[in-house]
Write a protein that holds these residues in place. Structure first.
Motif, PDB file in Angstrom:
ATOM      1  N   VAL A 262     -49.851  52.333  50.696  1.00  0.00           N
ATOM      2  CA  VAL A 262     -49.305  51.151  50.564  1.00  0.00           C
ATOM      3  C   VAL A 262     -50.457  50.031  50.271  1.00  0.00           C
ATOM      4  CG1 VAL A 262     -48.594  49.159  52.418  1.00  0.00           C
ATOM      5  CG2 VAL A 262     -47.666  51.592  52.580  1.00  0.00           C
TER       6      VAL A 262
ATOM      7  N   ARG B 264     -41.261  49.919  53.390  1.00  0.00           N
ATOM      8  CA  ARG B 264     -42.447  49.672  53.083  1.00  0.00           C
ATOM      9  C   ARG B 264     -42.896  48.328  52.843  1.00  0.00           C
ATOM     10  NH1 ARG B 264     -46.017  52.769  49.169  1.00  0.00           N
ATOM     11  NH2 ARG B 264     -47.360  51.569  47.871  1.00  0.00           N
TER      12      ARG B 264
ATOM     13  N   VAL C 265     -37.053  52.261  51.894  1.00  0.00           N
ATOM     14  CA  VAL C 265     -37.364  53.677  51.232  1.00  0.00           C
ATOM     15  C   VAL C 265     -37.045  54.935  52.365  1.00  0.00           C
ATOM     16  CG1 VAL C 265     -39.605  52.654  50.393  1.00  0.00           C
ATOM     17  CG2 VAL C 265     -39.900  54.059  52.632  1.00  0.00           C
TER      18      VAL C 265
ATOM     19  N   TYR D 280     -45.463  51.300  57.044  1.00  0.00           N
ATOM     20  CA  TYR D 280     -44.338  51.208  56.968  1.00  0.00           C
ATOM     21  C   TYR D 280     -43.607  50.845  58.257  1.00  0.00           C
ATOM     22  CZ  TYR D 280     -44.614  54.060  52.645  1.00  0.00           C
ATOM     23  OH  TYR D 280     -44.654  54.622  51.505  1.00  0.00           O
TER      24      TYR D 280
ATOM     25  N   ASP E 159     -35.447  60.036  53.136  1.00  0.00           N
ATOM     26  CA  ASP E 159     -37.035  59.559  52.866  1.00  0.00           C
ATOM     27  C   ASP E 159     -37.400  59.667  51.498  1.00  0.00           C
ATOM     28  OD1 ASP E 159     -39.586  59.012  53.387  1.00  0.00           O
ATOM     29  OD2 ASP E 159     -39.715  60.576  54.750  1.00  0.00           O
TER      30      ASP E 159
ATOM     31  N   ARG F 244     -40.368  57.899  50.502  1.00  0.00           N
ATOM     32  CA  ARG F 244     -41.782  58.002  50.546  1.00  0.00           C
ATOM     33  C   ARG F 244     -42.654  58.544  49.591  1.00  0.00           C
ATOM     34  NH1 ARG F 244     -43.155  57.825  56.753  1.00  0.00           N
ATOM     35  NH2 ARG F 244     -41.394  59.469  56.743  1.00  0.00           N
ATOM     36  N   SER F 245     -42.037  59.874  49.234  1.00  0.00           N
ATOM     37  CA  SER F 245     -43.064  60.735  48.440  1.00  0.00           C
ATOM     38  C   SER F 245     -43.105  60.099  46.998  1.00  0.00           C
ATOM     39  CB  SER F 245     -42.380  62.275  48.428  1.00  0.00           C
ATOM     40  OG  SER F 245     -41.116  62.187  47.828  1.00  0.00           O
TER      41      SER F 245
END
Length: 224
Positions: free
Chosen positions: A17, A181, A167, A193, A9, A11-12
């Motif tokens: 978005v 994303r 992502v 997402y 992951d 996303r951090s």
């Protein structure tokens, strides 16, 4: 399908978005957000700026979608300023001759690698901490991910070419899948997402790209 299992992951690395609205700028957003994600902290970069220079390079009007080659060339040679320097325009000016960047004092440049790609290559990139731009033929199911999952269905029609960012990686209902994303705002999928299955991507994948080393301003001055 059972609950998705997330194994990787990224996303951090990203902020909220963003939303491209009705303009054909998905590729500019995907590359811009990948670029911002690779920099320290989250400071969005101007998708408008890189889209403008990509269209100039390709000889295409701003009403048409960009091509991956020209977006990446623009990123390497024209760079990008922060989003605040030239904020994204929800709509183009009525007189296109008035569409152009302001004076820019700060730009960031970055190299890249692109190719036809594969699902395995996308997952390998994610394992190595590299968000990956995916260009694919988007089917009808993409508009409304059921429970945050794009799996497709028999007879589904392809609608258009679209770009998103991979992502995350994992499984959905026992199938391998990647978490992407999008650039359609927070209301799409799961806060912007959605999971896309290996089968869906493998049937529709066109190209992928990853951003590489940062290119210093001095390199451009030396080449001038």
């Amino acid at each position: 399908m059972s609950k998705p299992l997330l194994t990787h992951d990224l996303r951090s690395m990203f902020g909220d978005v963003r939303d491209q609205g009705l303009r054909p700028t998905c590729l500019a957003f995907a590359v811009s957000d990948c670029h911002a994600a690779l920099r320290a902290g989250w400071d969005p970069l101007s998708a408008e700026f890189v889209f403008y220079h990509a269209q100039r390079r390709a000889g295409l009007p701003p009403t048409e979608g960009a091509l991956l080659l020209h977006i990446l060339d623009a990123l390497r040679d024209d760079g990008q300023p922060p989003e605040a320097v030239w904020p994204y325009l929800p709509a183009l000016p009525a007189d296109i001759s008035h569409w152009g960047p302001p004076a820019v004092s700060t730009r960031y440049f970055r190299g890249s690698a692109r190719g036809p790609g594969s699902f395995d290559e996308i997952v390998d990139n994610l394992i190595n901490g590299l968000p990956t731009v995916i260009v694919l033929h988007m089917g009808e199911a993409f508009y409304d991910p059921q429970s945050g999952i794009v799996a497709g269905y028999p007879g589904e029609k392809d609608v258009t070419r679209h770009a998103v960012i991979a992502v995350g990686a994992g499984t959905v209902g026992g199938q391998r899948a990647v978490l992407v994303r999008n650039s359609w705002g927070m209301s799409w999928g799961l806060n912007g997402y959605a999971w896309v299955t290996e089968k869906y991507i493998s049937q529709r994948l066109r190209r992928i790209a990853v951003l590489k080393e940062e290119v210093g301003v001095s390199a451009h001055q030396n080449a001038a």
